[in-house]
Design a protein around this motif. Structure first.
Motif, PDB file in Angstrom:
ATOM      1  N   SER A 231       0.840  -1.195   0.000  1.00  0.00           N
ATOM      2  CA  SER A 231       0.000   0.000   0.000  1.00  0.00           C
ATOM      3  C   SER A 231       0.875   1.246   0.000  1.00  0.00           C
ATOM      4  CB  SER A 231      -0.938   0.020   1.210  1.00  0.00           C
ATOM      5  OG  SER A 231      -0.195   0.148   2.411  1.00  0.00           O
ATOM      6  N   LEU A 232       0.301   2.330  -0.453  1.00  0.00           N
ATOM      7  CA  LEU A 232       0.979   3.618  -0.455  1.00  0.00           C
ATOM      8  C   LEU A 232      -0.049   4.668  -0.064  1.00  0.00           C
ATOM      9  CD1 LEU A 232       3.436   5.410  -1.096  1.00  0.00           C
ATOM     10  CD2 LEU A 232       2.653   5.499  -3.469  1.00  0.00           C
ATOM     11  N   ILE A 233       0.155   5.266   1.106  1.00  0.00           N
ATOM     12  CA  ILE A 233      -0.811   6.224   1.638  1.00  0.00           C
ATOM     13  C   ILE A 233      -0.122   7.569   1.829  1.00  0.00           C
ATOM     14  CG2 ILE A 233      -2.359   6.766   3.556  1.00  0.00           C
ATOM     15  CD1 ILE A 233      -2.545   3.731   4.061  1.00  0.00           C
ATOM     16  N   ILE A 234      -0.753   8.619   1.334  1.00  0.00           N
ATOM     17  CA  ILE A 234      -0.206   9.967   1.445  1.00  0.00           C
ATOM     18  C   ILE A 234      -1.159  10.820   2.275  1.00  0.00           C
ATOM     19  CG2 ILE A 234       0.544  12.005   0.169  1.00  0.00           C
ATOM     20  CD1 ILE A 234       1.072  10.154  -2.218  1.00  0.00           C
ATOM     21  N   LYS A 235      -0.648  11.411   3.333  1.00  0.00           N
ATOM     22  CA  LYS A 235      -1.480  12.239   4.204  1.00  0.00           C
ATOM     23  C   LYS A 235      -0.753  13.523   4.559  1.00  0.00           C
ATOM     24  CE  LYS A 235      -4.155   8.518   6.390  1.00  0.00           C
ATOM     25  NZ  LYS A 235      -4.557   7.893   7.681  1.00  0.00           N
ATOM     26  N   LYS A 236      -1.542  14.544   4.836  1.00  0.00           N
ATOM     27  CA  LYS A 236      -0.963  15.817   5.235  1.00  0.00           C
ATOM     28  C   LYS A 236      -0.606  15.781   6.713  1.00  0.00           C
ATOM     29  CE  LYS A 236      -1.520  20.788   4.732  1.00  0.00           C
ATOM     30  NZ  LYS A 236      -2.352  21.891   4.203  1.00  0.00           N
ATOM     31  N   GLN A 237       0.602  16.256   7.034  1.00  0.00           N
ATOM     32  CA  GLN A 237       1.051  16.306   8.421  1.00  0.00           C
ATOM     33  C   GLN A 237       1.643  17.685   8.657  1.00  0.00           C
ATOM     34  OE1 GLN A 237       3.110  12.865  10.143  1.00  0.00           O
ATOM     35  NE2 GLN A 237       4.718  14.274  10.834  1.00  0.00           N
ATOM     36  N   ASP A 238       0.973  18.453   9.491  1.00  0.00           N
ATOM     37  CA  ASP A 238       1.342  19.849   9.701  1.00  0.00           C
ATOM     38  C   ASP A 238       1.252  20.600   8.367  1.00  0.00           C
ATOM     39  OD1 ASP A 238       1.762  19.303  12.401  1.00  0.00           O
ATOM     40  OD2 ASP A 238       3.841  18.709  12.037  1.00  0.00           O
ATOM     41  N   THR A 239       2.370  21.136   7.899  1.00  0.00           N
ATOM     42  CA  THR A 239       2.357  21.881   6.638  1.00  0.00           C
ATOM     43  C   THR A 239       2.931  21.074   5.485  1.00  0.00           C
ATOM     44  OG1 THR A 239       4.518  22.851   7.162  1.00  0.00           O
ATOM     45  CG2 THR A 239       2.545  24.082   7.843  1.00  0.00           C
TER      46      THR A 239
END
Length: 402
Positions: A231-239
């Motif tokens: 799997s490949l998951i991209i999420k926003k963390q802070d900026t």
């Protein structure tokens, strides 16, 4: 909105000018597998179709990438209303003007208004470069329109101008001089409403994973490029954006800044995921996808897969268009049409040339493959390139002996 034709005259790059058609020229047949659709084309009206796939090929440094940028320029002007001095648009015009200060560009397109009215338009623009301010502005512009029901494809796009003049449907820049909201580098195309189209491009940098791919992480998609990725998951963390890649081997998971994925995943996998996500978005919206050197980092099987997405009516119900450049001539043998192939070349003065592929004019042996026909057409450029390579080799030898 559907772009139909781009014509450029009086420029420094293509000294003879050029016309690039996104509509079909040859006979369009119904697709046997889907009776209500057509072979690699979208029907606008009888005898007027737009191409689902267009290829631009030629030897190195003959203007393939520039052609994609010019198409991008056209889409920016008539759909997103960019100004002449916006960075991307200005960079394209800079290449066309070169050592001259004036160019003429004509754009022909089809659009349905918010009221449901269908029209064919032609936008003729005369553009001047102000050396003192280092900016461009419109010297003159005319926007002609014609009801789609009145348009007769067999008479060509010139009839749009004639029809508009007779019926006083022209929007002229000369009549807008007192408009305080129309800036001198803003096209009168802004007078049209609901002109948006969806335009996607990998001309900047394709070999990166970008935040807009965060929702495009289906396991089936990722594993068609790299089976070792679970799997490949991209999420926003802070900026910033963080990517979490889970690999099958040892169930290992790696968290990295999105920019660092290129150290974990191959260039082919990254480009494949990026390109496929852009393709799916274009297919959903019926938009345009421009791809430079489509074969870079990708194998033949995946490129064929991408082409099939755009030529299959089941995956391309809204008439999206894939326009790409390639050095891989064998890829063109897959095309069912021949009027969706353009060849770039240069003459002895290094002026660029653009020609539409015509099997009857290239060679009479119709049993040959498109790749063989095109290769024979490109031999003159190859000969000049070989001479340059010989000189380069001599220069390298001389340098190494010093």
């Amino acid at each position: 909105m559907k772009l139909l034709q781009i014509s450029v005259n009086n420029n420094d790059l293509f000294c003879n000018g050029f016309t690039f058609n996104l509509n079909t020229r040859d006979l369009v047949r119904r697709d046997k597998s889907a009776p209500d659709t057509y072979t690699q084309a979208l029907k606008i009206k009888s005898n007027l179709y737009t191409q689902n796939v267009i290829a631009i090929t030629g030897s190195t440094a003959t203007g393939k990438t520039v052609m994609l940028q010019i198409i991008g320029y056209a889409l920016h002007i008539i759909s997103t209303y960019d100004r002449l001095n916006d960075p991307f648009v200005k960079s394209v015009i800079n290449k066309l003007t070169g050592n001259i200060n004036d160019i003429n560009i004509s754009l022909t397109f089809y659009n349905t208004s918010s009221e449901g009215t269908q029209n064919i338009y032609r936008l003729d623009s005369a553009i001047h470069y102000d050396q003192a301010e280092a900016n461009y502005y419109y010297v003159d512009e005319n926007l002609y329109s014609m009801p789609l029901s009145k348009f007769k494809p067999e008479f060509g796009f010139e009839q749009i101008v004639t029809y508009s003049e007779q019926h006083s449907l022209t929007v002229a820049r000369a009549n807008t001089k007192d408009d305080p909201f129309l800036l001198d580098d803003m096209s009168i195309a802004v007078s049209l409403k609901r002109m948006s189209c969806n335009y996607f491009s990998n001309l900047c940098e394709i070999n990166v994973i970008t935040p807009d791919l965060a929702d495009f992480n289906k396991k089936e998609i990722i594993q068609c490029f790299d089976p070792s990725i679970d799997s490949l998951i991209i999420k926003k963390q802070d900026t910033d954006y963080i990517a979490r890649a889970v690999f099958k081997r040892g169930n290992s998971a790696v968290k990295e800044a999105i920019q660092s994925l290129k150290y974990l995943i191959s260039s082919g996998t990254i480009k494949g995921i990026s390109l496929l996500s852009l393709a799916v978005t274009a297919l959903e919206k019926g938009g345009y996808l421009l791809v430079d050197d489509i074969e870079d980092h990708l194998d033949k099987q995946f490129i064929s897969f991408i082409l099939d997405l755009f030529t299959n009516s089941c995956t391309n119900p809204h008439g999206a268009s894939l326009i790409f450049t390639t050095h891989y001539l064998e890829l063109l043998d897959k095309f069912k049409r021949k009027d969706n192939i353009y060849l770039t070349s240069s003459d002895e003065s290094n002026s660029l040339l653009l020609t539409r592929f015509d099997i009857n004019r290239v060679i009479t042996a119709k049993d040959l493959k498109k790749s063989e026909l095109i290769s024979s057409r490109m031999m003159e450029n190859y000969a000049r390139k070989n001479t340059s390579l010989i000189k380069a080799n001599s220069a390298i030898e001389k340098h190494l002996k010093q």
